[in-house]
Design an enzyme around this catalytic site. Sequence first.
Site, mmCIF file in Angstrom:
data_model
loop_
_atom_site.group_PDB
_atom_site.id
_atom_site.type_symbol
_atom_site.label_atom_id
_atom_site.label_comp_id
_atom_site.label_asym_id
_atom_site.label_seq_id
_atom_site.Cartn_x
_atom_site.Cartn_y
_atom_site.Cartn_z
ATOM 1 N N TYR A 54 -16.115 17.356 -14.028
ATOM 2 C CA TYR A 54 -16.562 15.964 -13.941
ATOM 3 C C TYR A 54 -17.565 15.852 -12.795
ATOM 4 O O TYR A 54 -17.327 16.332 -11.692
ATOM 5 C CB TYR A 54 -15.351 15.056 -13.719
ATOM 6 C CG TYR A 54 -15.713 13.602 -13.563
ATOM 7 C CD1 TYR A 54 -16.452 12.941 -14.536
ATOM 8 C CD2 TYR A 54 -15.309 12.889 -12.440
ATOM 9 C CE1 TYR A 54 -16.786 11.608 -14.400
ATOM 10 C CE2 TYR A 54 -15.635 11.550 -12.292
ATOM 11 C CZ TYR A 54 -16.384 10.926 -13.268
ATOM 12 O OH TYR A 54 -16.719 9.602 -13.128
ATOM 13 N N ARG A 83 0.825 -1.208 0.000
ATOM 14 C CA ARG A 83 0.000 0.000 0.000
ATOM 15 C C ARG A 83 0.864 1.265 0.000
ATOM 16 O O ARG A 83 0.416 2.344 -0.354
ATOM 17 C CB ARG A 83 -0.961 -0.024 1.201
ATOM 18 C CG ARG A 83 -1.893 1.141 1.280
ATOM 19 C CD ARG A 83 -3.186 0.874 2.046
ATOM 20 N NE ARG A 83 -3.100 -0.083 3.121
ATOM 21 C CZ ARG A 83 -2.632 0.166 4.358
ATOM 22 N NH1 ARG A 83 -2.188 1.358 4.662
ATOM 23 N NH2 ARG A 83 -2.599 -0.788 5.271
ATOM 24 N N LYS A 124 -7.644 7.743 -18.783
ATOM 25 C CA LYS A 124 -7.988 8.307 -20.088
ATOM 26 C C LYS A 124 -6.775 8.279 -21.031
ATOM 27 O O LYS A 124 -6.328 7.214 -21.386
ATOM 28 C CB LYS A 124 -8.549 9.727 -19.884
ATOM 29 C CG LYS A 124 -9.654 9.796 -18.798
ATOM 30 C CD LYS A 124 -10.838 8.929 -19.135
ATOM 31 C CE LYS A 124 -12.039 9.103 -18.239
ATOM 32 N NZ LYS A 124 -11.848 9.100 -16.805
ATOM 33 N N ASP A 184 -6.701 19.868 -12.927
ATOM 34 C CA ASP A 184 -7.004 18.541 -13.461
ATOM 35 C C ASP A 184 -6.834 18.644 -14.975
ATOM 36 O O ASP A 184 -7.667 19.211 -15.677
ATOM 37 C CB ASP A 184 -8.441 18.143 -13.083
ATOM 38 C CG ASP A 184 -8.848 16.784 -13.656
ATOM 39 O OD1 ASP A 184 -8.220 16.329 -14.625
ATOM 40 O OD2 ASP A 184 -9.822 16.192 -13.136
HETATM 41 C C1 PLP Z 1 -11.651 15.456 -15.874
HETATM 42 C C2 PLP Z 1 -11.792 14.201 -15.075
HETATM 43 N N1 PLP Z 1 -11.138 14.094 -13.913
HETATM 44 C C3 PLP Z 1 -11.241 12.984 -13.146
HETATM 45 C C4 PLP Z 1 -12.028 11.915 -13.538
HETATM 46 C C5 PLP Z 1 -12.126 10.706 -12.678
HETATM 47 O O1 PLP Z 1 -11.246 9.729 -13.177
HETATM 48 P P1 PLP Z 1 -11.477 8.149 -12.970
HETATM 49 O O2 PLP Z 1 -12.646 7.761 -13.811
HETATM 50 O O3 PLP Z 1 -10.181 7.565 -13.405
HETATM 51 O O4 PLP Z 1 -11.759 7.942 -11.517
HETATM 52 C C6 PLP Z 1 -12.711 11.987 -14.753
HETATM 53 C C7 PLP Z 1 -13.527 10.854 -15.211
HETATM 54 O O5 PLP Z 1 -14.106 10.864 -16.259
HETATM 55 C C8 PLP Z 1 -12.603 13.161 -15.534
HETATM 56 O O6 PLP Z 1 -13.255 13.300 -16.682
#
Ligand code: PLP
Length: 510
Positions: free
Chosen positions: A228, A175, A326, A301
């Site tokens: 998101y 971990r 992604k 992000d």
């Molecule tokens: C801009 C963005 N940040 C974070 C996330 C969350 O990522 P995860 O699906 O890997 O948990 C997403 C998910 O689509 C996203 O579009």
Amino acid sequence: MAVSLSTCYGMRAFPSFECRSDPDFSGPEIPTSDGRSRFTSKISKSHGSLGLSSLILRFPPDFVRQLSNKARRNCSNIGVAQVVAASWSNNQPPKSVATDSANGSVVEEIEVVNPLSFLSSDGSLAIHAGERLGRGIVTDAITTPVVNTSAYFFKKTSDLLDFKEKRSVSFEYGRYGNPTTVVAEEKISALEGAESTLLMASGMCASTALLLALVPAGGHLVTTTDCYRKTRIFIETILPKMGIKATVIDPADMEGLEAALEENNVSLFFTESPTNPFLRCVDIELVSKMCHSKGALVCIDGTFATPLNQKALALGADIVLHSATKFIGGHNDVLAGCISGSMELISTVRNLHHILGGALNPNAAYLILRGMKTLHLRVQHQNSTALRMAEILEAHPKVKRVYYPGLKSHPEHHIAVRQMTGFGGVVSFEVDGDLHTTAKFIDNLKIPYIAPSFGGCESIVDQPAIMSYWDLSQADRAKYGIFDNLVRFSFGVEDFEDLKTDILQALEAI
Ligand SMILES: Cc1ncc(COP(=O)(O)O)c(C=O)c1O
């Protein structure tokens, strides 16, 4: 704080994946097609407390002939270490003869010491043989090995004490870290120009751990309207349980940011850039200056941008976050999330992450490493396809509006041009029609999958009103600007002409 690449390469938390060295190793003996060895190193006789890898290297090229039938059968399928282990489990400790590679004559007889002789049963051997006291680690593999272990052992208590008292570095528990994962973290740090990167089990794991670690109970953060949905839900419903309040501003509302910084003790400005799903862009350099002047941190992000199209740390942000699920993973086959920044900030999040426990599986880390080898090729292609298709869609009579930072019509195009070197592989647009017409367009598409993710090799399409926002009423969806005719299209790495033909025929069909 951004750092130069040369700085970040030297800053790993653990030594990179290294083979255990064998002082006697003078080159592997590889049988050639005529049965001779490619290397002719003479074999020394210092046995002492040999590890298994030492034993292996001491075998002459024809050592397989001296092993049991069982071991020989296994030899074509499994590694050398297992062959030796198999011979032990057959109660035939291997004896070895060193031969001169030129003429095959015996140079030296070697008595091979079985380092596991203290284990007397097949059961114990099945557990420890081949792995204990020095593995046969492949030193010349091109790829990074997947280290599937949940914990790391110490040979003796004094080694453990050295580790605890920081006289030596080691892994301790799965971990807290893993060698495969560290390699992936270093790769991301190198691309982001970061001192340190922390990979976690998902993008949501990364954002929730970061928010919990960097905003104190009773604290205040600023975020943006378009983001998101699950991130918004966490900020609006979970953080208030710790007394954490949020001011939500439009991505372009710098006066709103100024006021929020003035009126509250803001710890963090957390925003996507580009945002999901409208690909709004925040002026990272400007917001960083504004926030820093008030002592607030900035986290971007950058999932939609990728570490190639946008260097958020170099622009002034303190932390850059990605859903590595992604573009970074890029193959629609792995979930992961990461944050990169200064050693100090990442360590703060890392300490909480060790408690929360969202560790990345080492197999997932390998998929991230593998995916990243083609990140630049994929992103170049996806940038190009998305931009060309955004232009075609914008000119199409059955498309009402296109959202893509590479288009002049995009509200933050001027910012995107300044801070991005490519505009990413996702285009959002509104079809000229209602929920059903839009669904018909989507159903007529032949190449993309209807799915919730983006950034992979396979194109993906989704209608947010029916995917991520389906549980809300039409009126509630509209509050977030999510209309029934909105489509989010993630361009994969398929051929541009094929994708264009597919989209145009699907528009024709409505
Ligand atoms: C801009 C963005 N940040 C974070 C996330 C969350 O990522 P995860 O699906 O890997 O948990 C997403 C998910 O689509 C996203 O579009």
